[in-house]
Design a protein around this motif. Structure first.
Motif, PDB file in Angstrom:
ATOM      1  N   VAL A   1      49.983 -69.656 -91.964  1.00  0.00           N
ATOM      2  CA  VAL A   1      49.000 -68.579 -91.884  1.00  0.00           C
ATOM      3  C   VAL A   1      49.709 -67.286 -91.436  1.00  0.00           C
ATOM      4  N   PHE A   2      49.296 -66.149 -91.991  1.00  0.00           N
ATOM      5  CA  PHE A   2      49.973 -64.882 -91.670  1.00  0.00           C
ATOM      6  C   PHE A   2      49.050 -63.688 -91.946  1.00  0.00           C
ATOM      7  N   PHE A   3      49.431 -62.547 -91.382  1.00  0.00           N
ATOM      8  CA  PHE A   3      48.770 -61.283 -91.702  1.00  0.00           C
ATOM      9  C   PHE A   3      49.470 -60.658 -92.904  1.00  0.00           C
ATOM     10  N   PRO A   4      48.740 -60.216 -93.914  1.00  0.00           N
ATOM     11  CA  PRO A   4      49.377 -59.591 -95.079  1.00  0.00           C
ATOM     12  C   PRO A   4      50.181 -58.352 -94.686  1.00  0.00           C
ATOM     13  N   LYS A   5      51.226 -58.069 -95.468  1.00  0.00           N
ATOM     14  CA  LYS A   5      52.095 -56.934 -95.167  1.00  0.00           C
ATOM     15  C   LYS A   5      51.350 -55.602 -95.210  1.00  0.00           C
ATOM     16  N   ASP A   6      50.336 -55.495 -96.053  1.00  0.00           N
ATOM     17  CA  ASP A   6      49.628 -54.225 -96.192  1.00  0.00           C
ATOM     18  C   ASP A   6      48.432 -54.094 -95.243  1.00  0.00           C
ATOM     19  N   THR A   7      48.351 -54.955 -94.226  1.00  0.00           N
ATOM     20  CA  THR A   7      47.261 -54.856 -93.259  1.00  0.00           C
ATOM     21  C   THR A   7      47.386 -53.558 -92.462  1.00  0.00           C
ATOM     22  N   PRO A   8      46.340 -52.754 -92.375  1.00  0.00           N
ATOM     23  CA  PRO A   8      46.432 -51.503 -91.608  1.00  0.00           C
ATOM     24  C   PRO A   8      46.724 -51.766 -90.133  1.00  0.00           C
ATOM     25  N   THR A   9      47.360 -50.820 -89.501  1.00  0.00           N
ATOM     26  CA  THR A   9      47.599 -50.917 -88.057  1.00  0.00           C
ATOM     27  C   THR A   9      46.730 -49.921 -87.287  1.00  0.00           C
ATOM     28  N   GLN A  10      45.931 -49.136 -88.011  1.00  0.00           N
ATOM     29  CA  GLN A  10      44.969 -48.250 -87.362  1.00  0.00           C
ATOM     30  C   GLN A  10      43.653 -48.327 -88.113  1.00  0.00           C
ATOM     31  N   PHE A  11      42.557 -48.451 -87.375  1.00  0.00           N
ATOM     32  CA  PHE A  11      41.238 -48.588 -87.974  1.00  0.00           C
ATOM     33  C   PHE A  11      40.332 -47.497 -87.442  1.00  0.00           C
ATOM     34  N   ASP A  12      39.678 -46.775 -88.368  1.00  0.00           N
ATOM     35  CA  ASP A  12      38.704 -45.756 -88.001  1.00  0.00           C
ATOM     36  C   ASP A  12      37.340 -46.413 -87.895  1.00  0.00           C
ATOM     37  N   LEU A  13      36.741 -46.336 -86.719  1.00  0.00           N
ATOM     38  CA  LEU A  13      35.468 -46.995 -86.462  1.00  0.00           C
ATOM     39  C   LEU A  13      34.313 -46.028 -86.690  1.00  0.00           C
ATOM     40  N   SER A  14      33.115 -46.597 -86.749  1.00  0.00           N
ATOM     41  CA  SER A  14      31.909 -45.794 -86.954  1.00  0.00           C
ATOM     42  C   SER A  14      30.969 -45.988 -85.778  1.00  0.00           C
ATOM     43  N   ASN A  15      30.297 -44.908 -85.402  1.00  0.00           N
ATOM     44  CA  ASN A  15      29.299 -44.998 -84.330  1.00  0.00           C
ATOM     45  C   ASN A  15      28.088 -45.816 -84.739  1.00  0.00           C
ATOM     46  N   SER A  16      27.897 -45.987 -86.044  1.00  0.00           N
ATOM     47  CA  SER A  16      26.713 -46.702 -86.535  1.00  0.00           C
ATOM     48  C   SER A  16      26.998 -48.171 -86.819  1.00  0.00           C
ATOM     49  N   GLU A  17      28.186 -48.636 -86.563  1.00  0.00           N
ATOM     50  CA  GLU A  17      28.534 -50.035 -86.783  1.00  0.00           C
ATOM     51  C   GLU A  17      29.082 -50.635 -85.500  1.00  0.00           C
ATOM     52  N   THR A  18      29.229 -52.001 -85.499  1.00  0.00           N
ATOM     53  CA  THR A  18      29.690 -52.690 -84.286  1.00  0.00           C
ATOM     54  C   THR A  18      30.827 -53.661 -84.553  1.00  0.00           C
ATOM     55  N   SER A  19      31.354 -53.690 -85.775  1.00  0.00           N
ATOM     56  CA  SER A  19      32.466 -54.612 -86.047  1.00  0.00           C
ATOM     57  C   SER A  19      33.235 -54.160 -87.276  1.00  0.00           C
ATOM     58  N   PHE A  20      34.453 -54.674 -87.401  1.00  0.00           N
ATOM     59  CA  PHE A  20      35.258 -54.485 -88.600  1.00  0.00           C
ATOM     60  C   PHE A  20      36.096 -55.750 -88.794  1.00  0.00           C
ATOM     61  N   ASN A  21      36.599 -55.964 -89.994  1.00  0.00           N
ATOM     62  CA  ASN A  21      37.331 -57.183 -90.342  1.00  0.00           C
ATOM     63  C   ASN A  21      38.819 -56.912 -90.545  1.00  0.00           C
ATOM     64  N   ILE A  22      39.625 -57.886 -90.114  1.00  0.00           N
ATOM     65  CA  ILE A  22      41.065 -57.846 -90.343  1.00  0.00           C
ATOM     66  C   ILE A  22      41.417 -59.048 -91.224  1.00  0.00           C
ATOM     67  N   PRO A  23      42.060 -58.852 -92.379  1.00  0.00           N
ATOM     68  CA  PRO A  23      42.350 -59.964 -93.304  1.00  0.00           C
ATOM     69  C   PRO A  23      43.473 -60.867 -92.785  1.00  0.00           C
ATOM     70  N   VAL A  24      43.375 -62.174 -93.127  1.00  0.00           N
ATOM     71  CA  VAL A  24      44.402 -63.171 -92.800  1.00  0.00           C
ATOM     72  C   VAL A  24      44.594 -64.043 -94.042  1.00  0.00           C
ATOM     73  N   LYS A  25      45.857 -64.447 -94.305  1.00  0.00           N
ATOM     74  CA  LYS A  25      46.147 -65.291 -95.465  1.00  0.00           C
ATOM     75  C   LYS A  25      46.875 -66.567 -95.038  1.00  0.00           C
ATOM     76  N   ARG A  26      46.913 -67.542 -95.997  1.00  0.00           N
ATOM     77  CA  ARG A  26      47.733 -68.740 -95.793  1.00  0.00           C
ATOM     78  C   ARG A  26      48.376 -69.132 -97.117  1.00  0.00           C
ATOM     79  N   TYR A  27      49.517 -69.841 -97.016  1.00  0.00           N
ATOM     80  CA  TYR A  27      50.206 -70.301 -98.223  1.00  0.00           C
ATOM     81  C   TYR A  27      49.641 -71.634 -98.721  1.00  0.00           C
ATOM     82  N   VAL A  28      49.379 -72.579 -97.820  1.00  0.00           N
ATOM     83  CA  VAL A  28      48.917 -73.924 -98.202  1.00  0.00           C
ATOM     84  C   VAL A  28      47.395 -73.938 -98.184  1.00  0.00           C
ATOM     85  N   THR A  29      46.768 -74.219 -99.338  1.00  0.00           N
ATOM     86  CA  THR A  29      45.310 -74.073 -99.470  1.00  0.00           C
ATOM     87  C   THR A  29      44.592 -75.378 -99.806  1.00  0.00           C
TER      88      THR A  29
END
Length: 594
Positions: A39-67
């Motif tokens: 399991v790993f974080f993709p190379k293109d995963t952002p390292t800075q996230f702009d949040l919104s005052n009207s929301e309460t969460s955001f998602n960070i993608p994760v991948k795996r090789y063996v499925t």
């Protein structure tokens, strides 16, 4: 045997032996294997996230090789600010290579533009050496911006004007962005050594400081001051091999702790709401971090920014002498061309005997000097009864106020023209005392000379010989009531040539004529010592030698020893002074400002 041949022979033998030694094991080589789901974080995963005052969460993608199987993976959050939460584990369905980590937050815990740092780590039992198992990121609520439309930027040093988009910060009414302010600047003759190979910053961000705000260790007390961070203009100065940046005076040692030195960066006018600027000015140092900068921080009107709907008005006014006419009945007239800006409503002008422009200007404004007027560009012809020095002063008016002025001083000749009468003998001394750093004379030593008076103008004098052998002499005016003397752009008769490049004719001016910022330092005649004291400068093209005192001391005789030919002294150096306007003529490269 040649030593190089012997050395290459040993290298070749070693390579051949290496191939032989490896060949026995080639068929038995097995690559390393990795077990687990990887399991790993993709190379293109952002390292800075702009949040919104009207929301309460955001998602960070994760991948795996063996499925092949469903999978649950433990994760660990490190958050010293205690503003984020994540589940203890995430899941992958059978056949899925992608999942997400939901990151929850409370928007009320974030101030605008305050980005908090945290990290999420994948349990090492499930991680892979071929990808990232820990993601360090920042997240926060960004400032938002609204466009006010197109404004105008005017750079009076670079002689550049253009339309620019201006953004206003929706959270802070004192913060604005000037977008790509120099995107269309192509360089000009005044800005030598220019190359736009460097990428400029996207915007110049300006903050209108309020009393109580802090900049470094300074608590602001003055109103309407403007602050900006270092701004990369995108200009690359070929002469100095460095990028030119705007640096606020608070970034210079001289004014770091002195807010009075920031006052030329300020709001000049506001809209009716009292908050939104209509016009402001900046006074930066045009700085190159490897060599220093051109310090314009103590001037008004260096860079002007007009907000949308407040475009700069054309109050330009120009006076140009076009020569004289003589009618068939022998009437002499002086001809002038008046260039009148489109937004000037009226131009009042008068031709007055003498060269005291300041007094003439005041006389027209007070009404003590009679004037004629025009409303558009035109050519005027004024009859004159006698020869002499005259000044045509023109003042442009709009909105009930004087907005601009210009003048031209001429020596008007009639009949046989100007002749000179010797009135005194004396000694001229070059480079008596430097007045600025690097101030020096273009010539050196002391020589005898004669003081002559003009037949056309009793205030006009000449010292000869002077400077180069081909010079006509140092021509100047002497007001015997005030003892003020003026020498404006007097030709030395010699060009400045350095390393084969001809920079043009060397001229001499008194400081007041050269730069209005030196108005407090006039050149004068001192009757008690019979000394003409010139506080002046030698200049050429866009350069000057700095400010220097030179003197002519009168004695009682009229006998003069013939002078030998003179030339520019050895070792005279030039200082860069981008002399687009006389008020900016003194700016030169200063090292170590920051």
């Amino acid at each position: 045997m040649n030593k190089n041949i012997l050395r290459y022979s040993f290298i070749l033998l070693a390579v051949m032996l290496g191939f032989v030694a490896c060949s026995d094991d080639d068929d038995n080589y097995q690559p390393g294997t990795v077990s687990g789901p990887q399991v790993f974080f993709p190379k293109d995963t952002p390292t800075q996230f702009d949040l919104s005052n009207s929301e309460t969460s955001f998602n960070i993608p994760v991948k795996r090789y063996v499925t092949t199987d469903a999978l649950t993976v433990p994760i660990q959050l490190t958050d010293t600010n205690s503003v984020f939460t994540v589940p203890a584990e995430i899941s992958f369905a059978v056949g899925d290579s992608m999942s997400v980590i939901p990151v929850s937050y409370d928007p009320t815990k974030f101030e605008f533009n305050d980005y908090k740092e945290a990290s999420i780590a994948i349990d090492e039992k499930f991680a892979t050496p071929y990808g990232t198992s820990e993601l360090i990121f920042k997240a926060g609520v960004p400032l938002t911006w609204k466009s006010l439309g197109k404004g105008t930027i005017v750079d009076n040093v670079l002689e550049f004007q253009d339309k620019v988009t201006i953004l206003a910060c929706e959270q802070n009414p004192n913060v604005y962005r000037i977008m790509a302010p120099y995107a269309n600047f192509k360089g000009n003759d005044s800005f030598e050594g220019y190359d736009k190979a460097n990428e400029p910053d996207d915007y110049l961000e300006l903050t209108i400081l309020q009393p109580g705000d802090k900049v470094g260790d300074v608590t602001v007390t003055l109103k309407d001051l403007i602050y900006y961070d270092v701004f990369n203009t995108g200009f690359f100065n070929i002469s100095y091999s460095d990028v030119i940046n705007f640096v606020h005076p608070s970034g210079l040692k001289s004014y770091k702790d002195d807010e009075s030195g920031w006052k030329h960066n300020n709001v000049l006018s506001y809209a009716a709401d009292g908050v939104t600027p209509t016009k402001l000015q900046l006074a930066p140092s045009y700085y190159m971090f490897s060599v220093g900068g051109f310090n314009y921080t103590q001037y008004d009107g260096v860079v002007e920014i007009y907000f949308p709907g407040n475009d700069p008005l054309d109050y330009d006014l120009e006076v140009a002498y076009m020569g004289k006419n003589v009618s068939p009945d022998n009437v002499y007239s002086a001809n002038f061309e008046l260039g009148v800006g489109a937004d000037l409503e009226e131009v009042k002008y008068a031709l007055v005997s003498g060269d005291d422009a300041e007094t003439i200007l005041g006389g027209i404004l007070s009404g003590s000097i009679e004037t004629e007027s025009v409303t558009a560009s035109t050519t005027i012809s004024i009859p004159l009864q006698k020869a002499g020095t005259y000044t045509l002063m023109a003042i442009g008016f709009a909105q009930g106020e004087a907005q601009s002025y210009d003048y031209e001083t001429i020596l008007f000749e009639m009949g046989g023209g100007e002749t000179w009468t010797a009135v005194a003998h004396g000694f001229y001394s070059y480079g008596v005392e430097p007045l600025t750093e690097g101030g020096e004379s273009a010539y050196e030593g002391k020589q005898e000379g004669i003081l002559y008076q003009s037949s056309l103008d009793e205030t006009r004098f000449r010292i000869a010989p002077w400077a180069h052998w081909s010079s006509d002499g140092l021509i100047f005016t002497w007001n015997k009531e005030t003892n003020v003397i003026k020498a404006n752009a007097v030709d030395t008769g010699e060009n400045y040539i350095e390393e084969g490049e001809d920079y043009g004719r060397i001229l001499f001016s008194d400081l007041v004529s050269f730069d209005e910022n030196y108005a407090k330092y006039p050149s004068t005649y001192k009757p008690e010592t019979k000394t003409f004291e010139f506080w002046g400068t030698y200049h050429f093209g866009q350069y000057w030698f700095g400010a220097v005192i030179e003197t002519f001391v009168v004695d009682d005789g009229l006998e003069a020893t013939p002078a030998s030919a003179r030339g520019m002294k050895k070792g005279a150096s030039r200082s860069k002074a981008h002399k687009m306007s006389s008020r900016f003529a003194t700016a030169k490269l200063e090292k170590g400002q920051i």
